[in-house]
Design an enzyme around this catalytic site. Structure first.
Site, PDB file in Angstrom:
ATOM      1  N   LYS A 164      29.680 -18.886  47.678  1.00 25.30           N
ATOM      2  CA  LYS A 164      30.713 -19.161  48.319  1.00 25.30           C
ATOM      3  C   LYS A 164      30.891 -20.387  49.094  1.00 25.30           C
ATOM      4  O   LYS A 164      29.487 -20.638  48.826  1.00 25.30           O
ATOM      5  CB  LYS A 164      31.248 -17.926  50.001  1.00 25.30           C
ATOM      6  CG  LYS A 164      30.641 -16.254  48.568  1.00 25.30           C
ATOM      7  CD  LYS A 164      31.266 -15.924  49.983  1.00 25.30           C
ATOM      8  CE  LYS A 164      31.262 -14.267  49.471  1.00 25.30           C
ATOM      9  NZ  LYS A 164      31.525 -12.802  50.709  1.00 25.30           N
TER      10      LYS A 164
ATOM     11  N   GLU B 117      36.156  -7.831  37.881  1.00 30.57           N
ATOM     12  CA  GLU B 117      35.948  -9.071  38.363  1.00 30.57           C
ATOM     13  C   GLU B 117      35.307 -10.269  36.763  1.00 30.57           C
ATOM     14  O   GLU B 117      35.888 -11.135  37.629  1.00 30.57           O
ATOM     15  CB  GLU B 117      35.556  -9.057  39.178  1.00 30.57           C
ATOM     16  CG  GLU B 117      34.929  -7.983  40.779  1.00 30.57           C
ATOM     17  CD  GLU B 117      34.096  -8.001  41.466  1.00 30.57           C
ATOM     18  OE1 GLU B 117      34.214  -7.838  42.719  1.00 30.57           O
ATOM     19  OE2 GLU B 117      33.633  -8.250  41.249  1.00 30.57           O
TER      20      GLU B 117
ATOM     21  N   ASN C 114      28.798 -15.155  54.351  1.00 26.70           N
ATOM     22  CA  ASN C 114      27.102 -14.193  53.787  1.00 26.70           C
ATOM     23  C   ASN C 114      26.854 -14.696  52.625  1.00 26.70           C
ATOM     24  O   ASN C 114      26.487 -14.818  51.989  1.00 26.70           O
ATOM     25  CB  ASN C 114      27.524 -13.683  53.671  1.00 26.70           C
ATOM     26  CG  ASN C 114      29.380 -12.966  53.235  1.00 26.70           C
ATOM     27  OD1 ASN C 114      29.304 -13.616  52.304  1.00 26.70           O
ATOM     28  ND2 ASN C 114      28.682 -11.328  53.267  1.00 26.70           N
TER      29      ASN C 114
ATOM     30  N   TYR D 234      40.198 -10.071  45.812  1.00 24.66           N
ATOM     31  CA  TYR D 234      39.659  -9.229  46.988  1.00 24.66           C
ATOM     32  C   TYR D 234      41.140  -8.030  47.369  1.00 24.66           C
ATOM     33  O   TYR D 234      40.779  -7.787  48.489  1.00 24.66           O
ATOM     34  CB  TYR D 234      39.581  -9.632  48.582  1.00 24.66           C
ATOM     35  CG  TYR D 234      38.087 -10.529  48.124  1.00 24.66           C
ATOM     36  CD1 TYR D 234      36.948 -10.252  48.127  1.00 24.66           C
ATOM     37  CD2 TYR D 234      37.717 -12.106  48.325  1.00 24.66           C
ATOM     38  CE1 TYR D 234      35.397  -9.684  48.349  1.00 24.66           C
ATOM     39  CE2 TYR D 234      36.575 -12.709  48.166  1.00 24.66           C
ATOM     40  CZ  TYR D 234      35.018 -11.310  47.941  1.00 24.66           C
ATOM     41  OH  TYR D 234      34.485 -11.853  48.572  1.00 24.66           O
TER      42      TYR D 234
ATOM     43  N   HIS E 222      28.540 -14.002  46.793  1.00 22.82           N
ATOM     44  CA  HIS E 222      29.151 -12.524  46.190  1.00 22.82           C
ATOM     45  C   HIS E 222      28.430 -11.583  45.059  1.00 22.82           C
ATOM     46  O   HIS E 222      28.195 -12.332  44.428  1.00 22.82           O
ATOM     47  CB  HIS E 222      30.712 -12.684  45.909  1.00 22.82           C
ATOM     48  CG  HIS E 222      31.663 -11.543  45.545  1.00 22.82           C
ATOM     49  ND1 HIS E 222      32.170 -10.383  45.997  1.00 22.82           N
ATOM     50  CD2 HIS E 222      31.877 -11.002  44.098  1.00 22.82           C
ATOM     51  CE1 HIS E 222      32.511  -9.658  45.058  1.00 22.82           C
ATOM     52  NE2 HIS E 222      32.144 -10.308  44.437  1.00 22.82           N
TER      53      HIS E 222
HETATM   54  N1  UDP Z   1      33.429  -9.507  54.997  1.00 22.60           N
HETATM   55  C1  UDP Z   1      33.919 -10.177  56.905  1.00 22.60           C
HETATM   56  N2  UDP Z   1      33.362  -9.090  57.638  1.00 22.60           N
HETATM   57  C2  UDP Z   1      33.759  -7.754  57.400  1.00 22.60           C
HETATM   58  C3  UDP Z   1      33.590  -7.080  56.057  1.00 22.60           C
HETATM   59  C4  UDP Z   1      33.078  -7.982  55.300  1.00 22.60           C
HETATM   60  O1  UDP Z   1      34.224 -10.906  56.735  1.00 22.60           O
HETATM   61  O2  UDP Z   1      33.044  -7.055  58.615  1.00 22.60           O
HETATM   62  C5  UDP Z   1      33.548 -10.181  54.195  1.00 22.60           C
HETATM   63  C6  UDP Z   1      32.677 -10.816  53.639  1.00 22.60           C
HETATM   64  O3  UDP Z   1      32.450 -12.020  53.242  1.00 22.60           O
HETATM   65  C7  UDP Z   1      32.495  -9.836  52.126  1.00 22.60           C
HETATM   66  C8  UDP Z   1      33.539  -9.834  52.423  1.00 22.60           C
HETATM   67  O4  UDP Z   1      34.298 -10.010  53.086  1.00 22.60           O
HETATM   68  O5  UDP Z   1      30.997 -10.218  51.896  1.00 22.60           O
HETATM   69  C9  UDP Z   1      33.533  -8.191  51.128  1.00 22.60           C
HETATM   70  O6  UDP Z   1      33.022  -7.031  52.227  1.00 22.60           O
HETATM   71  P1  UDP Z   1      32.974  -6.457  51.520  1.00 22.60           P
HETATM   72  O7  UDP Z   1      32.293  -4.929  52.239  1.00 22.60           O
HETATM   73  O8  UDP Z   1      33.100  -5.911  50.054  1.00 22.60           O
HETATM   74  O9  UDP Z   1      31.321  -7.007  51.434  1.00 22.60           O
HETATM   75  P2  UDP Z   1      29.768  -6.957  49.918  1.00 22.60           P
HETATM   76  O10 UDP Z   1      30.372  -6.585  48.894  1.00 22.60           O
HETATM   77  O11 UDP Z   1      30.668  -7.888  49.790  1.00 22.60           O
HETATM   78  O12 UDP Z   1      28.526  -7.013  50.667  1.00 22.60           O
HETATM   79 MG    MG Z   2      32.278  -5.218  48.101  1.00 25.15          MG
END
Ligand code: UDP
Ligand code: MG
Length: 133
Positions: free
Chosen positions: A10, A127, A113, A50, A116
């Protein structure tokens, strides 16, 4: 069973200059990198990528962040690659991610974070198609 997954470094991790360390980890973990490119997503592309999260309160922040700078997109292959890559990434919130995971090491916040990973074979397929044809 060998499978494929999509990984993204990212914008926060690209800005921190840790692309090399993340790719080293990917290779050390035994993944084959079948595709790799750096791209700058438009806001529209980030929203499309997304779209499953479009009703979430974090959608606008997330898509602005993901289009704020270049990302490195990789097509990974390996045994149970989807689950394996998610284990190497760690929990979504870096504060809750286990020591030794990439998000614990390089993540800054639940939004920024570092990496991805696809979460199922269905999303992996969608994806991968989004970035590699
Ligand atoms: N994210 C965020 N706030 C939240 C949860 C997720 O900004 O409360 C962002 C974070 O960058 C995350 C992405 O949205 O990686 C996608 O969320 P997901 O729940 O799919 O998490 P992941 O699969 O990436 O662990
Ligand atoms: Mg996810």
């Amino acid at each position: 069973m060998s499978e494929k997954t999509l990984a993204i470094i990212k914008p926060d991790a690209v800005k921190k200059r840790v692309i090399g360390r993340i790719i080293q980890r990917i290779e050390d973990e035994g993944f084959n990198i079948l595709g790799l490119k750096m791209v700058k997503l438009s806001l529209e592309e980030a929203k499309q990528f997304y779209s499953v999260h479009k009703e979430k309160p974090f959608f606008n922040g997330l898509t602005e962040f993901m289009s704020s700078g270049p990302v490195v997109v990789m097509l990974l292959e390996g045994e149970n690659a989807i689950k394996h890559w998610r284990e190497v990434m760690g929990a979504t919130n870096p504060a809750e991610a286990r020591p030794g995971t990439l998000r614990r090491e390089f993540g800054f916040s639940i939004e920024r974070n570092a990496v991805h990973g696809s979460d199922s074979s269905q999303t992996a397929q969608t994806e991968i198609k989004f970035f590699f044809n």
